[in-house]
Enzyme design. Sequence first.
Site, mmCIF file in Angstrom:
data_model
loop_
_atom_site.group_PDB
_atom_site.id
_atom_site.type_symbol
_atom_site.label_atom_id
_atom_site.label_comp_id
_atom_site.label_asym_id
_atom_site.label_seq_id
_atom_site.Cartn_x
_atom_site.Cartn_y
_atom_site.Cartn_z
ATOM 1 N N LYS A 194 -4.942 10.450 1.151
ATOM 2 C CA LYS A 194 -6.161 10.167 1.894
ATOM 3 C C LYS A 194 -5.758 9.900 3.348
ATOM 4 O O LYS A 194 -5.258 8.835 3.688
ATOM 5 C CB LYS A 194 -6.875 8.954 1.300
ATOM 6 C CG LYS A 194 -8.283 8.719 1.879
ATOM 7 C CD LYS A 194 -8.236 7.825 3.070
ATOM 8 C CE LYS A 194 -9.611 7.580 3.659
ATOM 9 N NZ LYS A 194 -9.605 7.368 5.104
ATOM 10 N N GLU A 269 2.307 -1.413 4.331
ATOM 11 C CA GLU A 269 2.910 -1.570 5.651
ATOM 12 C C GLU A 269 1.764 -1.799 6.617
ATOM 13 O O GLU A 269 0.966 -0.895 6.885
ATOM 14 C CB GLU A 269 3.718 -0.340 6.059
ATOM 15 C CG GLU A 269 4.478 -0.562 7.356
ATOM 16 C CD GLU A 269 4.793 0.720 8.084
ATOM 17 O OE1 GLU A 269 4.650 0.720 9.327
ATOM 18 O OE2 GLU A 269 5.152 1.700 7.427
ATOM 19 N N CYS A 303 2.944 0.222 14.794
ATOM 20 C CA CYS A 303 3.058 -1.078 14.133
ATOM 21 C C CYS A 303 4.287 -1.843 14.591
ATOM 22 O O CYS A 303 4.291 -3.078 14.577
ATOM 23 C CB CYS A 303 3.084 -0.886 12.624
ATOM 24 S SG CYS A 303 4.390 0.207 12.032
ATOM 25 N N GLU A 402 -3.183 -8.598 16.994
ATOM 26 C CA GLU A 402 -2.617 -7.270 17.228
ATOM 27 C C GLU A 402 -3.607 -6.441 18.049
ATOM 28 O O GLU A 402 -4.666 -6.056 17.554
ATOM 29 C CB GLU A 402 -2.316 -6.569 15.904
ATOM 30 C CG GLU A 402 -1.601 -5.248 16.086
ATOM 31 C CD GLU A 402 -1.266 -4.579 14.772
ATOM 32 O OE1 GLU A 402 -0.180 -3.969 14.674
ATOM 33 O OE2 GLU A 402 -2.086 -4.639 13.843
#
Length: 508
Positions: A194, A269, A303, A402
Site C-alpha cells: 500500500k 519505523e 525520518c 517533528e
Amino acid sequence: MAQQSDFHDNQQRAGDYLKRFATTVTGHYIGGSWVPTDGAASFDNLSPANNQSLGAVVAGTEADVDAACQAAEDAFGEWAAMPGQARKKLLNHFADLIEARADEIALVESSDCGQAIRYMKQAAIRGAANFRFFADKAPEARNGQSLMQPEHTNLTIRSPIGPVGVITPWNTPFMLATWKIAPALAAGCTIVHKPAELSPLSATLLAEISEEAGIPPGVWNMVHGFGETVGKRLSEHPAIKAVSLVGETSTGSHIMRQGADTLKRIHLELGGKNPIIVFDDADFDRALDAAVFMLYSLNGQRCTSSSRLLIQSGIRDKFLSALKERVANLKVGHPLDPASEVGPLVHKEHFEKVMGYMEAARDGGATIAVGGNRITSMGNGNYVEPTLFVDADNTMRVAREEIFGPVLTAISFDTEEQAIAIANDTEYGLAGYIWTGDTGRAMRMAHAVEAGMLWINSENNRNLPSPFGGFKMSGIGRDGGDYSFEFYMETKNVCIAHDTHSVPVIGR
C-alpha cells in the site's frame, strides 16, 4: 547554461514518462494482472511543483484489499517452497531492471514527491542495491543455529511467516519500498503493498518491474488508496500475518490497534526529532557540512534528519554564523532542476503544517535567523525558504515536534551531561549524530544517547547488514540484514536427543 539545458532535458523526459499517468487512471496490480479502472472512484495526484494534477489514481476499496490479500495467500505456498537460489536469481534480475529504468524512476519520483533530482537518481540505484543485497541472502534466509547441550542438540530453523502488508511513506517512496519489500520476498513471503497516496507513481513502476522480472502472479500485489480504507483493511485482514510500516507515529498507533485482533506481527519505523551534537573539539568544517546536509537535503522530509542542532557554547557563535551563511545560500528550485538543493514540499496541506511552525517559533521565544517565509516567486508550488531557528530551548514546540521540512532548531549547551539530557528529553529515539575529537567522549555518548542509531563524526551512512530502527515513539523492530529476516520469518526450535539421557518415568 549547461544546467539550464539539463533542466530542460529533464522536464522533457519527465513529461514523456508522466504522460501515461495523465491520460489513464493509475490502478491496482493484483494477482499478476492490472485491475480495470472503469467506474472506480479515484483521486487527483498533485504535483508539488505547481499543484496541478499529474493524473488520477484509483482509490482502493476494502474489496480491492481483500482480493489482493487472497491473491497473496494463494501464491504463498509455491513461493515459500521455491529454493532460495531460485529466488536469488529472480530478485537479482529485478535489480537489473531497476537499474535499466533508473532514469525513468528518478524523474517520475522527483516530479511526484518534490525531492530534488540530484537525490532521486541516487535513490533509484539504492533501490537496486537493496534488491541485490537481499537477493544474495535469499539462499541462507532459512538458516538457523546449532545449540549444543551434553545430551541434546538444538537446531533452529526458519520459515517465511506468510503474506505480509507493506505500507510505505511519501518521502523517497521508491527506495523505502525496496528496503521493505526485498527482504520479504527473499524470505519467501508474498506481499501486498500500500503506497502513500501523496506520491503513488513509483509504486506502479515497481509493480511493472515485478511483472517484467517474472515474479509469479500473486507474489507481488499493490493497492492504491487511503489509509483509513486500504491501510485499515490491510492491517485487519486475517490472511496478512505481519505489517511493516514506515510513517508517522500516530499512524503506527492505528496499525497496532487494527492488527491486534489477529495478533499480527508489527514493524514500525516512525518519526524522529534527531539531535546532531557538535562539541567544541569537533572537526568544524565536516560537522558544518553534515549539519546542513542531514537536515536540508531531501527537503528535510526524512525520518533520520538531524532537526535539532545541539551546539556547545565554546563554538556556538562561530558555528551559527557559518551555518546562517550556508542555509541562506541553499538553492531552492524546481525538483527537476539539477541545480536545486531543496525542492517543494510534497503537498499543500503538509506545506501549511510546516509554515505553521514559523509562528510557533516566534510565540515560543525562538528567533528566525534565516528563512521562515513562503516562496511565491516560483508560482503555485509548495516552496518554503530553508529556515534556521536560534535562541531555542528544548521546551519549545519547534524543539519537540517533528516538523518534517527544511527547518533546523539550534540549542546551545555547556557540558557533556547537558548535551545528553537535552538529546534524551524527547518522546522520540530514532537517530543521533555526535561530532567530537575525543574518542572517550564519543563512546560515552554512544552509550548514553537514547536512539536506535548513532553516527559518530559522520552523516547518515547506511550499512545494509546493520540494524535500522528506533527507540521509544520512533518505532518497534529493526530492518537490515538478518534483522529483516527475523521479522519476516518464524523461528522453530528442534531438539534432538543423543539417546543418552534418562527419560523420567512415572506410572510404571
